[in-house]
Design a protein around this motif. Structure first.
Motif, mmCIF file in Angstrom:
data_model
loop_
_atom_site.group_PDB
_atom_site.id
_atom_site.type_symbol
_atom_site.label_atom_id
_atom_site.label_comp_id
_atom_site.label_asym_id
_atom_site.label_seq_id
_atom_site.Cartn_x
_atom_site.Cartn_y
_atom_site.Cartn_z
ATOM 1 N N VAL A 1 0.839 -1.209 0.000
ATOM 2 C CA VAL A 1 0.000 0.000 0.000
ATOM 3 C C VAL A 1 0.871 1.255 0.000
ATOM 4 C CG1 VAL A 1 -1.636 1.344 1.364
ATOM 5 C CG2 VAL A 1 -1.998 -1.100 1.059
ATOM 6 N N LEU A 2 1.945 1.254 0.789
ATOM 7 C CA LEU A 2 2.824 2.426 0.845
ATOM 8 C C LEU A 2 3.549 2.646 -0.477
ATOM 9 C CD1 LEU A 2 4.361 2.023 4.428
ATOM 10 C CD2 LEU A 2 2.532 3.557 3.711
ATOM 11 N N LEU A 3 4.020 1.560 -1.097
ATOM 12 C CA LEU A 3 4.695 1.690 -2.393
ATOM 13 C C LEU A 3 3.722 2.154 -3.469
ATOM 14 C CD1 LEU A 3 6.912 -1.532 -2.280
ATOM 15 C CD2 LEU A 3 7.730 0.827 -2.174
ATOM 16 N N ASP A 4 2.514 1.601 -3.462
ATOM 17 C CA ASP A 4 1.520 1.999 -4.454
ATOM 18 C C ASP A 4 1.141 3.464 -4.302
ATOM 19 O OD1 ASP A 4 1.521 -0.512 -5.494
ATOM 20 O OD2 ASP A 4 -0.378 -1.145 -4.595
ATOM 21 N N ARG A 5 1.116 3.942 -3.067
ATOM 22 C CA ARG A 5 0.681 5.316 -2.832
ATOM 23 C C ARG A 5 1.561 6.316 -3.579
ATOM 24 N NH1 ARG A 5 0.236 7.447 3.269
ATOM 25 N NH2 ARG A 5 2.467 6.966 3.185
ATOM 26 N N GLU A 6 2.861 6.157 -3.496
ATOM 27 C CA GLU A 6 3.762 7.085 -4.186
ATOM 28 C C GLU A 6 3.604 6.992 -5.697
ATOM 29 O OE1 GLU A 6 7.802 6.907 -3.107
ATOM 30 O OE2 GLU A 6 7.519 7.970 -1.215
ATOM 31 N N GLN A 7 3.492 5.769 -6.202
ATOM 32 C CA GLN A 7 3.374 5.595 -7.642
ATOM 33 C C GLN A 7 2.055 6.153 -8.173
ATOM 34 O OE1 GLN A 7 3.903 1.386 -8.018
ATOM 35 N NE2 GLN A 7 6.074 1.434 -7.485
ATOM 36 N N ILE A 8 0.984 5.959 -7.396
ATOM 37 C CA ILE A 8 -0.317 6.476 -7.836
ATOM 38 C C ILE A 8 -0.306 7.995 -7.868
ATOM 39 C CG2 ILE A 8 -2.755 6.670 -7.188
ATOM 40 C CD1 ILE A 8 -2.528 3.815 -6.067
ATOM 41 N N ALA B 1 2.224 9.918 -8.377
ATOM 42 C CA ALA B 1 3.008 10.333 -9.546
ATOM 43 C C ALA B 1 2.182 10.173 -10.823
ATOM 44 C CB ALA B 1 4.293 9.514 -9.630
ATOM 45 N N GLN B 2 1.411 9.093 -10.918
ATOM 46 C CA GLN B 2 0.558 8.893 -12.082
ATOM 47 C C GLN B 2 -0.501 9.984 -12.192
ATOM 48 O OE1 GLN B 2 -0.250 4.454 -11.329
ATOM 49 N NE2 GLN B 2 -0.479 4.627 -13.547
ATOM 50 N N ILE B 3 -1.095 10.348 -11.067
ATOM 51 C CA ILE B 3 -2.132 11.378 -11.088
ATOM 52 C C ILE B 3 -1.554 12.707 -11.569
ATOM 53 C CG2 ILE B 3 -3.633 12.786 -9.614
ATOM 54 C CD1 ILE B 3 -4.220 10.316 -7.973
ATOM 55 N N ALA B 4 -0.370 13.041 -11.088
ATOM 56 C CA ALA B 4 0.266 14.296 -11.518
ATOM 57 C C ALA B 4 0.504 14.286 -13.029
ATOM 58 C CB ALA B 4 1.569 14.500 -10.764
ATOM 59 N N SER B 5 1.004 13.164 -13.558
ATOM 60 C CA SER B 5 1.261 13.073 -14.999
ATOM 61 C C SER B 5 -0.043 13.092 -15.785
ATOM 62 C CB SER B 5 2.040 11.802 -15.318
ATOM 63 O OG SER B 5 3.309 11.810 -14.692
ATOM 64 N N GLN B 6 -1.038 12.350 -15.308
ATOM 65 C CA GLN B 6 -2.309 12.282 -16.031
ATOM 66 C C GLN B 6 -3.032 13.624 -16.009
ATOM 67 O OE1 GLN B 6 -3.065 9.540 -17.762
ATOM 68 N NE2 GLN B 6 -4.803 10.647 -18.656
ATOM 69 N N SER C 1 -8.415 10.615 -21.628
ATOM 70 C CA SER C 1 -7.537 11.131 -20.566
ATOM 71 C C SER C 1 -8.346 11.533 -19.339
ATOM 72 C CB SER C 1 -6.705 12.302 -21.076
ATOM 73 O OG SER C 1 -7.525 13.386 -21.458
ATOM 74 N N GLU C 2 -9.526 12.112 -19.541
ATOM 75 C CA GLU C 2 -10.363 12.486 -18.393
ATOM 76 C C GLU C 2 -10.890 11.246 -17.676
ATOM 77 O OE1 GLU C 2 -12.188 16.866 -19.522
ATOM 78 O OE2 GLU C 2 -13.278 15.072 -20.166
ATOM 79 N N GLN C 3 -11.273 10.241 -18.436
ATOM 80 C CA GLN C 3 -11.725 8.996 -17.820
ATOM 81 C C GLN C 3 -10.599 8.347 -17.015
ATOM 82 O OE1 GLN C 3 -14.807 7.279 -17.952
ATOM 83 N NE2 GLN C 3 -15.717 9.113 -18.844
ATOM 84 N N GLN C 4 -9.402 8.307 -17.556
ATOM 85 C CA GLN C 4 -8.262 7.721 -16.849
ATOM 86 C C GLN C 4 -7.912 8.513 -15.598
ATOM 87 O OE1 GLN C 4 -5.070 7.362 -19.680
ATOM 88 N NE2 GLN C 4 -6.173 5.909 -20.977
ATOM 89 N N LEU C 5 -8.052 9.828 -15.667
ATOM 90 C CA LEU C 5 -7.755 10.651 -14.491
ATOM 91 C C LEU C 5 -8.723 10.358 -13.357
ATOM 92 C CD1 LEU C 5 -6.079 12.866 -13.196
ATOM 93 C CD2 LEU C 5 -7.608 14.561 -14.243
ATOM 94 N N LEU D 1 -8.423 5.180 -7.634
ATOM 95 C CA LEU D 1 -7.391 4.264 -7.156
ATOM 96 C C LEU D 1 -6.649 4.852 -5.961
ATOM 97 C CD1 LEU D 1 -6.036 1.549 -7.723
ATOM 98 C CD2 LEU D 1 -4.449 2.741 -9.245
ATOM 99 N N SER D 2 -6.424 6.158 -5.964
ATOM 100 C CA SER D 2 -5.755 6.807 -4.836
ATOM 101 C C SER D 2 -6.607 6.734 -3.572
ATOM 102 C CB SER D 2 -5.454 8.260 -5.192
ATOM 103 O OG SER D 2 -4.883 8.939 -4.084
ATOM 104 N N LEU D 3 -7.908 6.986 -3.713
ATOM 105 C CA LEU D 3 -8.803 6.898 -2.551
ATOM 106 C C LEU D 3 -8.902 5.459 -2.052
ATOM 107 C CD1 LEU D 3 -11.637 9.313 -3.725
ATOM 108 C CD2 LEU D 3 -9.977 9.726 -1.902
#
Length: 462
Positions: free
Chosen positions: A381-388, A390-395, A433-437, A443-445
């Protein structure tokens, strides 16, 4: 002191002096590193003492309260606690004498040497103890301890089920909110494509656009409508799933017309892996089962030693029922201890002891696995949190770029510089892109909900 009461007093004294053959319990060392693979923040924050301090959304709190009151799976785990409590109460009662009152009638014929016979009627009323085991070597005490630990493990299992239910309701609620937002985006896209189709239809009728552009616009409009239908189906299924979790089919669920960004959970102190031993109810349950297995070894050891059972009673005897409780009745008492010494069942007792030891080793392995599983879940969960994040910022940057691209493509198309395919590609890219965001925000929640779950849910500070 009345001589008839001495056996009862004697038995009670022996009971209080019982010893125990249980092995001394030592908690196994936690087979995990002392740190998580990623530095966790928020360690200085106070521990939440209830789920309401973490899930602060009013509608979500209402749904969780309904689920805790009506979910059938949680109700079954609560009933299993009552079952374990009753079993413990039955075993615990064996440590104390059972006092029974009995009344008997006996009629017999007496024959003497001279051939004389006469009938004898005897009425007896007595109170006494029957088959009470004097627990010299702690066999009954060990069995009682084992059932107590099993009962406590059942309580912890109920807490695990409660935490899982809270997390499932929260995740289902977030899923509904995400589907509602995605459905709104799809409807906006369908509206935009409908306007585009109408414009191209007019241009086609005026001879400005060809039939290929018209069919392409029509196809994109139908695609948007198909996406709406698919999302609507997923939304209905998600609502039904949440109603099942809440234990109330047909429950009205209010979905606020807000974006997922408005949902926020309180930060959690992650702490060190060693704190999981106290936080996680499944780990506490595994330790209780380990203690129960330890107590069962003591009971198996006690089987090698003699067992002493006591039967005693005191009462009144009379030839006439009407005079049984009068001063004319005779007083009677009996004291019958019984010693059972194992002789030819040593092999059976040895096998039972070996079985108890093996079962303890199994529970040790299960306890260690529970700790390792908890450590792995928190780490993931902790590892996924950082990656998610980062994905949200890029998306987010991708969605912003697609939005600007669509604006420019619209201007180029209106001026006749670009064809419809360029505008179509920009519309399709923005929709995706909006759907993926939205899905990444969901996923973050969900990751935050999982963090609440894998850290043990609601707990009290030590």
């Amino acid at each position: 002191m009345n001589h008839a009461l001495k056996p009862i007093v004697f038995a009670t004294g022996l009971l209080l002096g019982a010893c125990s053959l249980n092995p001394e319990y030592h908690r196994p060392a936690a087979p995990v590193p002392v740190q998580y693979p990623i530095n966790a923040d928020a360690d200085i924050l106070p521990l939440p003492t209830s789920w309401q301090e973490y899930f602060t959304d009013p509608e979500l709190q209402k749904l969780i309260n309904i689920a805790l009151a009506n979910n059938r799976d949680l109700r079954m785990t609560a009933l299993r606690i009552e079952e374990a409590r009753a079993q413990y109460g039955i075993q615990r009662a064996d440590r104390l004498p059972t006092l029974d009152a009995t009344g008997t009638y006996e009629r017999s014929k007496m024959i003497f040497a001279q051939g004389q016979t006469f009938d004898v009627d005897l009425y007896r009323a007595s109170v006494g103890i029957s088959g009470f085991e004097l627990d010299f070597f702690g066999r009954v005490k060990s069995l009682t301890t084992a059932l107590l630990e099993q009962y406590l493990a059942t309580q912890e299992a109920q807490q695990t089920a409660r935490t899982s239910l809270i997390a499932e309701v929260a995740a289902s609620y977030v899923n509904i909110r995400a589907l509602a937002e995605r459905l709104a985006l799809a409807k906006d896209t369908e509206h935009a494509r409908n306007l585009a189709y109408s414009r191209i239809l007019r241009r086609h009728q005026a001879g400005l656009d060809n039939a290929m552009d018209l069919k392409t616009a029509e196809m994109q409009l139908e695609t948007a409508q198909a996406s709406i239908a698919a999302l609507q189906r997923e939304y209905t299924q998600a609502v039904n799933a949440l109603q099942l979790l809440a234990g109330q089919p047909g429950l009205a669920i209010t979905v606020p017309q807000e974006r997922l960004d408005r949902i926020a959970f309180s930060p959690l102190p992650v702490g060190l892996p060693s704190t999981l031993l106290e936080r996680r109810p499944d780990i506490r349950a595994a330790e209780h089962r380990l203690k129960a297995a330890n107590a069962n070894i003591g009971a198996a050891r006690a089987a090698f030693f003699p067992r002493i059972q006591l039967t005693t009673n005191v009462g009144l005897v009379n030839e006439h029922l009407s005079s049984l409780f009068s001063s004319s009745s005779d007083k009677a008492w009996a004291f019958s201890p019984q010693l059972t010494l194992p002789i030819f069942n040593h092999a059976r007792n040895r096998a039972n002891l070996d079985l108890a030891r093996v079962r303890k080793e199994i529970t040790v392995a299960e306890y260690e696995k529970a700790i390792q599983t908890a450590f792995s879940e928190v780490s993931i969960v902790l590892l996924d949190r950082e990656q998610i994040e980062a994905q949200i910022a890029s998306q987010t940057r991708i969605a912003d770029a697609d939005r600007e691209r669509l604006r420019l493509a619209m201007r180029r198309y209106d001026k006749g510089v670009a064809n419809y395919l360029e505008l179509l590609d920009a519309q399709r890219s923005l929709f995706e892109s909006e759907q993926q965001l939205v899905q990444l925000k969901q996923l973050s929640l969900t990751n935050s909900i999982n963090l609440f779950k894998v850290l043990g849910g609601e707990w009290q500070a030590s």
